[in-house]
Scaffold this active site. Sequence first.
Site, PDB file in Angstrom:
ATOM      1  NE  ARG A  55       6.219   6.478   0.745  1.00 37.63           N
ATOM      2  CZ  ARG A  55       5.302   6.313   1.712  1.00 37.63           C
ATOM      3  NH1 ARG A  55       4.173   5.665   1.463  1.00 37.63           N
ATOM      4  NH2 ARG A  55       5.509   6.810   2.922  1.00 37.63           N
ATOM      5  CG  ASP A  64       0.610   0.271   9.411  1.00 36.24           C
ATOM      6  OD1 ASP A  64       0.244   1.136  10.229  1.00 36.24           O
ATOM      7  OD2 ASP A  64       0.955   0.547   8.249  1.00 36.24           O
ATOM      8  NE  ARG A  96      -2.466  -1.752   8.344  1.00 38.67           N
ATOM      9  CZ  ARG A  96      -2.205  -2.107   7.074  1.00 38.67           C
ATOM     10  NH1 ARG A  96      -2.361  -3.362   6.692  1.00 38.67           N
ATOM     11  NH2 ARG A  96      -1.797  -1.217   6.194  1.00 38.67           N
ATOM     12  CB  SER A 125       5.168  10.237  11.248  1.00 39.54           C
ATOM     13  OG  SER A 125       4.277  10.286  10.150  1.00 39.54           O
ATOM     14  CE  LYS A 136      -2.814   0.839   3.672  1.00 37.13           C
ATOM     15  NZ  LYS A 136      -2.642   2.187   4.260  1.00 37.13           N
ATOM     16  N   GLY A 185      -5.112   7.937   5.376  1.00 37.84           N
ATOM     17  CA  GLY A 185      -4.217   8.919   5.999  1.00 37.84           C
ATOM     18  C   GLY A 185      -2.994   9.187   5.143  1.00 37.84           C
ATOM     19  CD  GLN A 231       0.528   8.356   7.140  1.00 39.99           C
ATOM     20  OE1 GLN A 231      -0.046   9.179   7.852  1.00 39.99           O
ATOM     21  NE2 GLN A 231      -0.040   7.226   6.765  1.00 39.99           N
ATOM     22  NE  ARG A 290      -5.472   8.250  11.015  1.00 40.55           N
ATOM     23  CZ  ARG A 290      -4.821   7.445  10.171  1.00 40.55           C
ATOM     24  NH1 ARG A 290      -5.458   6.922   9.147  1.00 40.55           N
ATOM     25  NH2 ARG A 290      -3.557   7.171  10.368  1.00 40.55           N
TER      26      ARG A 290
END
Length: 443
Positions: free
Chosen positions: A32, A320, A396, A172, A27, A99, A174, A127
């Site tokens: 990306r 995760d 998940r 992070s 994912k 996210g 992200q 979030r």
Amino acid sequence: MKHAARHSFLVRPGGRPRGELRVPGDKSISHRAAMLAAIADGETRVHGFLEGADCLATLRVFEAMGVTVTRQGGVLCIAGAGRDGLRPVAGALDLGNSGTSMRLLAGLLAGQAFDSVLTGDASLRKRPMGRVIEPLRQMGADIAGEAGDLAPLRIRGGRSLRGIRYRPPVASAQVKSCVLLAGLYADGDTAVVEPAVSRDHTERMLSAFGVELFRDGDAVGLRGGQRLTGGELRVPADLSSATFFMLAAAIVPGAEVRLTGVGVNPTRDGVIAILRAMGVGIALENERTEGGEPVADLRVTGGALRGIEIDPALVPLAIDEFPAVFVAAACAEGDTVLRGAAELRVKESDRIAVMADGLAALGVPVEVYPDGLRIRGGGADFAFDGGEIDSHGDHRIAMAFAMAGFRARDTIAIRDCANVATSFPGFVAMAREAGLSIEEANG
Ligand code: S3P
């Protein structure tokens, strides 16, 4: 999302995990691939792109901004618009549950000449987005959230961005990726110094598109203004999705599952170290590199599990995978303790609270901390009680509890499972192929 909440899994007890499986594409890497291909010069052909709802949300945003996407067999062809070729879209860009889409796109769109609005589903709108708003503002972006740090995010384009050296308070990928993507559009150098290593897929893929990165000390960065060049990309199978089948093999003594072509990037493979420390046999076979990412076939064998204290240094490397690790911990001899993982509270759901409730519903004693969980493992003779789990729409959590069926004494019903499609289309069919007795129900 009343309708989605009615989507349930019913898992009957028993079965022995088996087989050779290839789970869908990664994912993080698929997101990306879509983003970098969209702003590259020339065409990018992506093999193994994850056609899950999250990555499709990213793809749709770029299509709306004028990027042409076609499919040739299993290959996704993205005709790059070039660095400054994206076009504005009227109305908000809806990123659903994702996210990663929202935080990375915030960086990329902050550098465009036009305005954008980013929104998402009820979970995504809860979030924290302050973690990307703050560095982007330091770079000179005009970005505002709802009630401070929540989506929708409103970005005013046409600002000139300047490079910064940013130290995020949490590790992070992200946030790091958001800042680096904005850095492509900034004057001068942009660098990120993380408190701990997070997954480096963005850095690897930027290099694959011809961007030069620099590293000094703990910092990774790039000079603004560089152009990207499209090409051929291969997305490995997603280790995070493979984890559910590793869990299945882990909790059934004598089981063996082989997972092929899985990404084993060392900034991402904490689950392998954690499960091995708990006594799971995990062999990496045919190790190779594909598209700049390390890949292997994993042979996973179940045995006697032991509870462990999880090294907090592994948290960003397995961020995760904790729902699955917690289910394994319930089957171990002794307690498993996780601390230093407050980040789990701001994922697709509060994964500490939701997992604790679910484990308790299946008869597992748990103690909840602000930043983790203590799980009392039941040992060799343990079986989960039957019962009902509310996944809170968290993919998940739904998949982790589905695997508990292999070690249960009665049926487990898992509610609110529609979001499994965000990361793992075809999960139910593959779980059946692996030997799980699982059915889907609506209502
Ligand atoms: C991701 C990074 C992680 C992870 C998420 C995907 C990414 O989030 O939880 O599922 O693709 O960069 P953080 O980097 O915010 O921990």
